[in-house]
Design a protein around this motif. Structure first.
Motif, short mmCIF file in Angstrom:
data_model
loop_
_atom_site.label_atom_id
_atom_site.label_comp_id
_atom_site.label_asym_id
_atom_site.label_seq_id
_atom_site.Cartn_x
_atom_site.Cartn_y
_atom_site.Cartn_z
N GLU A 112 0.83 -1.21 0.00
CA GLU A 112 0.00 0.00 0.00
C GLU A 112 0.86 1.26 0.00
O GLU A 112 0.54 2.24 -0.68
N GLN A 113 1.97 1.23 0.75
CA GLN A 113 2.87 2.38 0.77
C GLN A 113 3.49 2.66 -0.59
O GLN A 113 3.89 3.78 -0.88
N ARG A 114 3.56 1.61 -1.42
CA ARG A 114 4.11 1.76 -2.78
C ARG A 114 3.01 2.08 -3.80
O ARG A 114 3.28 2.15 -5.00
N GLY A 115 1.76 2.18 -3.33
CA GLY A 115 0.66 2.43 -4.23
C GLY A 115 0.16 1.17 -4.92
O GLY A 115 -0.49 1.25 -5.97
N LEU A 116 0.47 0.00 -4.34
CA LEU A 116 0.05 -1.27 -4.92
C LEU A 116 -1.09 -1.87 -4.11
O LEU A 116 -1.25 -1.57 -2.93
N ILE A 117 -1.83 -2.74 -4.76
CA ILE A 117 -2.85 -3.53 -4.07
C ILE A 117 -2.38 -4.98 -4.09
O ILE A 117 -2.18 -5.57 -5.15
N LEU A 118 -2.19 -5.55 -2.91
CA LEU A 118 -1.79 -6.95 -2.79
C LEU A 118 -2.92 -7.70 -2.11
O LEU A 118 -3.12 -7.61 -0.89
N ALA A 119 -3.68 -8.41 -2.90
CA ALA A 119 -4.84 -9.14 -2.37
C ALA A 119 -4.39 -10.28 -1.46
O ALA A 119 -3.25 -10.74 -1.52
N ASN A 120 -5.31 -10.73 -0.64
CA ASN A 120 -4.99 -11.80 0.31
C ASN A 120 -4.46 -13.05 -0.38
O ASN A 120 -3.50 -13.67 0.08
N ALA A 177 -0.87 -12.48 -1.52
CA ALA A 177 0.03 -12.43 -0.37
C ALA A 177 0.26 -13.83 0.19
O ALA A 177 1.40 -14.20 0.51
N LYS A 178 -0.81 -14.61 0.31
CA LYS A 178 -0.67 -15.97 0.83
C LYS A 178 0.15 -16.84 -0.12
O LYS A 178 0.93 -17.70 0.32
N PHE A 179 0.00 -16.61 -1.42
CA PHE A 179 0.76 -17.37 -2.41
C PHE A 179 2.26 -17.10 -2.24
O PHE A 179 3.07 -18.03 -2.27
N LEU A 180 2.63 -15.83 -2.07
CA LEU A 180 4.04 -15.48 -1.84
C LEU A 180 4.56 -16.17 -0.58
O LEU A 180 5.67 -16.70 -0.55
N LEU A 181 3.75 -16.14 0.44
CA LEU A 181 4.16 -16.67 1.74
C LEU A 181 4.38 -18.18 1.70
O LEU A 181 5.29 -18.70 2.35
N LYS A 237 -1.41 -5.45 -12.65
CA LYS A 237 -1.67 -5.65 -11.24
C LYS A 237 -0.94 -6.89 -10.74
O LYS A 237 -0.60 -7.79 -11.52
N ILE A 238 -0.72 -6.93 -9.42
CA ILE A 238 -0.06 -8.09 -8.83
C ILE A 238 -1.10 -9.17 -8.56
O ILE A 238 -1.92 -9.06 -7.64
N THR A 239 -1.09 -10.18 -9.40
CA THR A 239 -1.98 -11.32 -9.27
C THR A 239 -1.13 -12.59 -9.19
O THR A 239 0.08 -12.55 -9.44
N ILE A 240 -1.74 -13.71 -8.88
CA ILE A 240 -0.98 -14.96 -8.81
C ILE A 240 -0.36 -15.32 -10.17
O ILE A 240 0.83 -15.67 -10.23
N PRO A 241 -1.09 -15.20 -11.29
CA PRO A 241 -0.45 -15.47 -12.59
C PRO A 241 0.74 -14.54 -12.85
O PRO A 241 1.77 -14.98 -13.40
N PHE A 242 0.62 -13.27 -12.46
CA PHE A 242 1.72 -12.33 -12.66
C PHE A 242 2.93 -12.72 -11.78
O PHE A 242 4.07 -12.66 -12.24
N ILE A 243 2.66 -13.12 -10.55
CA ILE A 243 3.74 -13.55 -9.66
C ILE A 243 4.48 -14.74 -10.27
O ILE A 243 5.72 -14.81 -10.24
N LYS A 244 3.74 -15.68 -10.86
CA LYS A 244 4.36 -16.86 -11.47
C LYS A 244 5.24 -16.46 -12.65
O LYS A 244 6.28 -17.09 -12.89
N GLU A 245 4.83 -15.43 -13.39
CA GLU A 245 5.64 -14.96 -14.52
C GLU A 245 6.94 -14.34 -14.04
O GLU A 245 8.00 -14.54 -14.65
N ILE A 246 6.86 -13.58 -12.98
CA ILE A 246 8.04 -12.87 -12.47
C ILE A 246 8.98 -13.83 -11.77
O ILE A 246 10.20 -13.71 -11.81
N PHE A 247 8.40 -14.82 -11.09
CA PHE A 247 9.19 -15.83 -10.38
C PHE A 247 8.85 -17.20 -10.96
O PHE A 247 8.10 -17.98 -10.36
N PRO A 248 9.39 -17.52 -12.13
CA PRO A 248 9.01 -18.78 -12.80
C PRO A 248 9.38 -20.04 -12.02
O PRO A 248 8.84 -21.11 -12.29
N HIS A 249 10.28 -19.89 -11.02
CA HIS A 249 10.66 -21.06 -10.22
C HIS A 249 9.55 -21.45 -9.25
O HIS A 249 9.61 -22.50 -8.64
N ILE A 250 8.55 -20.54 -9.06
CA ILE A 250 7.43 -20.87 -8.20
C ILE A 250 6.45 -21.76 -8.97
O ILE A 250 5.93 -21.36 -10.00
#
Length: 240
Positions: A183-191, A194-198, A225-238
């Motif tokens: 939020e401090q960065r102006g982003l929305i990180l849905a639950n 966030a749980k997927f990252l964790l 936006k930061i979504t689970i598919p986007f996270i997977k693209e950025i971190f393909p090892h996940i």
């Protein structure tokens, strides 16, 4: 304002490591104790010279030291944070004149255990800080009696001050902390994101924050936006 001992240092504290961003109800009393300790210096009241924080790696001790500096600066006090994790880049001469600073934070003191030169330098700093009515906030990975510090006088000084144990933060608190930083960065990180990252990355907050930094840059670059598919693209090892 630069002090003589700071001239050779390049210290940049993280802007988002504040007490507010330390989302841990289990450590609320620790935050209050740190704030009150710093306020005693502002009020020029009698106080212990040092407050010692200890806890296992990854519980947020460095964050709390950086937050203490930010809090001190907000009160108009001078502050400085040094980490002994950078011992190879430090010289004991850097401690000269630090007693001019209101709040001095020394991180990872366990890393100087057995180093006669640095143990003596910290002990001498204790004495000068006491004379000037300033304060030290010091962190380590063990309680004082288990630090393996060889200089008895330094152990004694550490034992005389206040001591607080930093407890590990739970997964819910880590999610709140990630969402606050986002939020401090102006982003929305849905639950769910966030749980997927964790669950897919290291649970240490420093690694999670580094991942959030990468996602922030990628989100700006690709306007997504930061979504689970986007996270997977950025971190393909996940893996999915």
């Amino acid at each position: 304002m630069k002090y003589p001992s700071q001239l050779s240092l390049s210290v940049q504290l993280p802007d988002d490591e504040t007490f507010q961003s330390f989302q841990s109800q289990n450590n609320h009393a620790v935050v209050i104790q740190l704030q009150q300790f710093i306020e005693l210096v502002l009020k020029q009241e009698a106080h212990p010279t040092a407050l010692y924080l200890f806890g296992i790696q990854g519980v947020g001790k460095s964050h709390l030291l950086h937050a203490s500096c930010a809090y001190a600066e907000g009160l108009g006090l001078s502050s400085l944070s040094l980490s002994f994790s950078e011992l190879s880049q430090l010289s004991t001469e850097m401690f000269d004149g630090l007693e001019q600073i209101d709040v001095i934070c020394l991180d990872d003191i366990h890393l100087i255990a057995g180093n006669d030169e640095f143990e003596r330098a910290v002990f001498d700093l204790f004495n000068r800080v006491t004379e000037q009515g300033k304060c030290l906030i010091i962190s380590g990975d063990q309680n004082v009696s288990n630090l393996n510090i060889q200089l008895p006088d330094l152990l004694s000084r550490l034992s005389w001050g206040l001591t607080e144990q930093v407890k590990p933060i739970d997964d819910n608190e880590k999610i709140l902390a990630l969402q606050y930083r986002a939020e401090q960065r102006g982003l929305i990180l849905a639950n769910d994101s966030a749980k997927f990252l964790l669950t897919r990355l290291s649970r240490e907050m420093s690694n999670l924050i580094n991942a959030l930094d990468e996602l922030d840059k990628a989100s700006i670059r690709e306007q997504r936006k930061i979504t689970i598919p986007f996270i997977k693209e950025i971190f393909p090892h996940i893996l999915s």
